[in-house]
Design a protein around this motif. Structure first.
Motif, PDB file in Angstrom:
ATOM      1  N   LYS A  66       0.842  -1.196   0.000  1.00 25.02           N
ATOM      2  CA  LYS A  66       0.000   0.000   0.000  1.00 25.02           C
ATOM      3  C   LYS A  66       0.878   1.246   0.000  1.00 25.02           C
ATOM      4  O   LYS A  66       1.880   1.314   0.716  1.00 25.02           O
ATOM      5  CB  LYS A  66      -0.900  -0.018   1.232  1.00 25.02           C
ATOM      6  N   ASN A  67       0.505   2.235  -0.813  1.00 24.40           N
ATOM      7  CA  ASN A  67       1.191   3.523  -0.952  1.00 24.40           C
ATOM      8  C   ASN A  67       2.540   3.439  -1.653  1.00 24.40           C
ATOM      9  O   ASN A  67       3.343   4.366  -1.573  1.00 24.40           O
ATOM     10  CB  ASN A  67       1.348   4.225   0.405  1.00 24.40           C
ATOM     11  N   TRP A  68       2.835   2.338  -2.331  1.00 25.68           N
ATOM     12  CA  TRP A  68       4.049   2.218  -3.126  1.00 25.68           C
ATOM     13  C   TRP A  68       3.677   2.391  -4.590  1.00 25.68           C
ATOM     14  O   TRP A  68       2.568   2.058  -5.007  1.00 25.68           O
ATOM     15  CB  TRP A  68       4.704   0.856  -2.907  1.00 25.68           C
ATOM     16  N   HIS A  77       8.925   3.429  -3.087  1.00 21.20           N
ATOM     17  CA  HIS A  77       8.301   4.281  -2.081  1.00 21.20           C
ATOM     18  C   HIS A  77       9.247   5.449  -1.802  1.00 21.20           C
ATOM     19  O   HIS A  77      10.400   5.253  -1.459  1.00 21.20           O
ATOM     20  CB  HIS A  77       8.034   3.511  -0.787  1.00 21.20           C
TER      21      HIS A  77
END
Length: 181
Positions: A66-68, A77
């Motif tokens: 998540k969020n990469w 990231h």
């Protein structure tokens, strides 16, 4: 005579009421125009600041944490916290990743967009003075051009595929990457 005064007073009252109504209408019109301009600016700003689609190539770029960001079979990231090179490396390792490695300028052209300095997984070998990636491979000319800025043995990525030498203890933001499994 009283009738004439009354008529003038009534006409004056109607003119005053008309003037007041007109001022209120103008003020409301100006307020409406200002609100439309503000909302237009908010909408335009939100449209231009939306994230660019993460997968920049046509091939499958599958599951990243998540969020990469996903690009060409790697997940990335960008961390906003500043740490020294060793702390940055440890942070990446704790997430089953390594510091940024540029495989080739052509393969990773989306890094042209990076404008600030980030630690990457490149360190000078003290015995033979060669630049090595964390995985032990030697830096090749088609990856990053090194610019000697400070008497350091670690490298920050700047932009346009340039790495800058830096003291390893200087805090910078950093980029972690991991291959897609």
């Amino acid at each position: 005579m009283m009738g004439l005064v009354r008529d003038r007073w009534a006409a004056h009252s109607m003119a005053s009421a008309f003037f007041l109504t007109r001022c209120i209408a103008v003020a409301l019109g100006i307020r409406f125009i200002v609100m439309v301009m503000i909302w237009s600016a908010v909408i335009i700003n939100s449209l231009f600041n939306q994230a660019v689609p993460i997968s920049l190539n046509e091939s499958y770029c599958g599951p990243c944490p998540k969020n990469w960001l996903c690009y060409k079979n790697n997940c990335y990231h960008f961390f906003n916290e500043s740490r020294d090179w060793f702390q940055s490396q440890a942070s990446c390792m704790s997430q089953n990743s390594s510091l940024l490695k540029i495989y080739s300028k052509e393969d990773q052209d989306f890094f042209k967009l990076v404008k600030s300095y980030h630690w990457m997984g490149l360190k000078k070998n003290p015995t033979n003075e060669t630049w090595q990636w964390e995985d032990g491979s030697i830096l090749s000319p088609d990856q990053v051009t090194m610019v000697d800025m400070a008497n350091g043995s670690c490298a920050v990525y700047g932009s346009s595929f340039k790495g800058y030498t830096e003291n390893c203890l200087t805090p910078y933001t950093y980029v972690c990457m991991q291959p897609i499994v």
